[in-house]
Motif scaffolding. Structure first.
Motif, short mmCIF file in Angstrom:
data_model
loop_
_atom_site.label_atom_id
_atom_site.label_comp_id
_atom_site.label_asym_id
_atom_site.label_seq_id
_atom_site.Cartn_x
_atom_site.Cartn_y
_atom_site.Cartn_z
N PRO A 122 51.14 32.68 49.52
CA PRO A 122 51.31 33.77 48.55
C PRO A 122 50.16 34.77 48.56
CG PRO A 122 50.77 31.71 47.44
CD PRO A 122 51.05 31.37 48.87
N GLY A 123 48.99 34.37 49.03
CA GLY A 123 47.89 35.31 49.25
C GLY A 123 47.02 35.61 48.05
N TYR A 124 47.23 34.93 46.92
CA TYR A 124 46.42 35.22 45.74
C TYR A 124 44.94 34.92 45.98
CZ TYR A 124 50.58 35.86 42.84
OH TYR A 124 51.76 36.32 42.31
N GLY A 125 44.66 33.88 46.77
CA GLY A 125 43.27 33.55 47.03
C GLY A 125 42.54 34.62 47.81
N PHE A 126 43.23 35.24 48.77
CA PHE A 126 42.62 36.32 49.53
C PHE A 126 42.48 37.58 48.68
CE2 PHE A 126 44.68 33.62 52.78
CZ PHE A 126 43.54 33.25 53.48
N ASP A 127 43.45 37.81 47.79
CA ASP A 127 43.31 38.92 46.84
C ASP A 127 42.10 38.70 45.94
OD1 ASP A 127 45.56 40.28 47.76
OD2 ASP A 127 46.91 39.18 46.43
N GLY A 128 41.80 37.42 45.65
CA GLY A 128 40.64 37.12 44.82
C GLY A 128 39.34 37.57 45.44
N ILE A 129 39.28 37.57 46.78
CA ILE A 129 38.07 38.06 47.45
C ILE A 129 37.88 39.54 47.15
CG2 ILE A 129 36.98 38.44 49.70
CD1 ILE A 129 38.53 36.01 50.74
N ALA A 130 38.99 40.30 47.23
CA ALA A 130 38.91 41.73 46.93
C ALA A 130 38.53 41.96 45.47
CB ALA A 130 40.25 42.39 47.24
N VAL A 131 39.09 41.16 44.57
CA VAL A 131 38.78 41.31 43.14
C VAL A 131 37.31 41.01 42.88
CG1 VAL A 131 39.24 40.37 40.84
CG2 VAL A 131 41.14 40.85 42.40
N ALA A 132 36.79 39.95 43.51
CA ALA A 132 35.37 39.61 43.33
C ALA A 132 34.48 40.74 43.85
CB ALA A 132 35.06 38.30 44.04
N LEU A 133 34.84 41.32 44.98
CA LEU A 133 34.06 42.43 45.52
C LEU A 133 34.11 43.63 44.59
CD1 LEU A 133 35.01 42.23 49.31
CD2 LEU A 133 32.78 41.72 48.30
N LEU A 134 35.29 43.93 44.08
CA LEU A 134 35.42 45.06 43.15
C LEU A 134 34.62 44.81 41.88
CD1 LEU A 134 39.25 45.90 43.39
CD2 LEU A 134 37.35 47.26 44.25
N GLY A 135 34.61 43.56 41.42
CA GLY A 135 33.87 43.21 40.21
C GLY A 135 32.41 42.94 40.44
#
Length: 359
Positions: A277-290
């Motif tokens: 589903p890719g939520y974990g990889f999206d989490g990398i982007a969210v952590a970088l944005l945050g």
């Protein structure tokens, strides 16, 4: 007042906000080059999210896994670890919660639902702790092991669903028992039957926990010390290996909870996945944005969830392909990473501001 001013620093708030604006601007340029109307596209995106109560509720639901996977990546990063395995940890947590939700029957809801949630978080944490153990005891790079554990988790989750939970003739498990559901029924009517669940509130609690644990406890100080300089932390008497394992465990708990909430609050069953589903990889982007700050992760997840859910509005309202939303997100992440460019753009404004203060 001085402490309040320190919070609102250039790095903490103005640079990320400027990066978002610049990313949206780059996205608008790409749309213009492609022959699309960026104003119509962005207005359609926000109409999709805020147009009615159902869509608004679904957008909130969409943000929840991004909050938790973003926290998972950011928490590990604070200890100097790059957890790319949040996707596998999410799937393991999802599968554990599904198993408890289906197989543990006859329990009252106030025991069954919390038990399924705890199982999801616990198994996600244990899955990540394997990576931490290999890092602490054998010195194996966590990037390599966490990537490989993603695939083990993916195929392991499908194996459990296929052999123990599958409805014959389908590609999905049985539905979880109603007593394991964490849906917020009294809010679904207000939000037009949107799939709101208690996991969103728990995700907000997780944000506060992240902050309190890291900046208000001795254990959190040790985690941050290990992240800044493990050699110096070890010389000061901090058990580096133990903190690495503990950090990865907590990171995995966040990701495991994200998976548990998707099953218990949204789908009510688990599919045999053809792809992650890719939520974990999206989490990398969210952590970088945050910028690996818990409250920054929360704001980044809100932005990411808004763009993700609103991309359907861009497709229907402005005929813009949803892939363009990924370009916008990628541009924002680029400017977050390349902060020198953002500061260069903002430099004249800050120079003018300093001169006015001097005068």
């Amino acid at each position: 007042m001085d402490k309040f001013r320190k919070i609102f620093t250039l790095d903490n708030y103005i640079v990320p906000v400027a990066a978002v604006i610049m990313g949206l601007f780059v996205g608008a340029i790409v749309m213009l080059v492609g022959g699309y109307d960026p104003i119509l596209a962005y207005s359609s995106l926000f109409t999709q999210v805020f147009g009615d109560m159902y869509d608004f509720g679904e957008a909130i639901r969409e943000m929840t896994p991004f909050i938790l996977t973003g926290l998972a990546v950011a928490f590990a990063f604070r200890a100097g670890l790059f957890n790319i395995g949040a996707d596998g940890q999410l799937l393991i947590g999802m599968t554990a919660a599904t198993f408890v939700g289906i197989k543990f029957t006859g329990l009252p809801f106030y025991i069954h639902a919390p038990l399924a949630v705890i199982a999801g978080g616990l198994f996600g944490g244990l899955w990540a702790a394997i990576v931490g153990f290999l890092k602490a005891k054998r010195g194996i790079n966590e990037v390599i092991t966490s990537i490989m554990m993603n695939w083990v988790g993916f195929y392991g989750a499908n194996y459990v669903v296929n052999h123990f939970l599958l409805v014959p003739g389908t590609q999905q498990s049985e539905n979880i028992a109603p007593t394991a559901s964490i849906s917020i029924h009294f809010l679904t009517g207000i939000f037009g039957n949107a799939r709101l669940h208690w996991g969103t509130l728990i995700a907000l609690v997780a944000v506060v926990f992240f902050y309190v644990y890291l900046w208000k406890t001795k254990q959190g100080y040790e985690v941050r010390a290990v992240g800044l300089n493990p050699n110096a932390a070890g010389y000061a008497g901090i058990n580096v290996g133990r903190n690495i394992i503990k950090t990865m465990f907590i990171s995995g708990v966040f990701a495991g909870l994200a998976g548990a909430f998707q099953v218990l609050g949204v789908f009510q069953y688990q599919s045999v996945f053809a792809s992650s589903p890719g939520y974990g990889f999206d989490g990398i982007a969210v952590a970088l944005l945050g910028m690996n700050n818990p409250f920054g992760v929360l704001l980044a997840a809100i932005l990411y969830g808004t763009l993700t859910y609103g991309s359907a509005g861009m497709s229907f309202g402005a005929d813009v392909p949803p892939e363009l939303v990924k370009i916008v997100i990628g541009a924002i992440i680029f400017f977050i990473a390349a902060q020198g460019i953002v500061r260069w753009v903002l430099g004249p404004f800050y120079g003018k501001r300093k001169k006015e203060k001097v005068l």
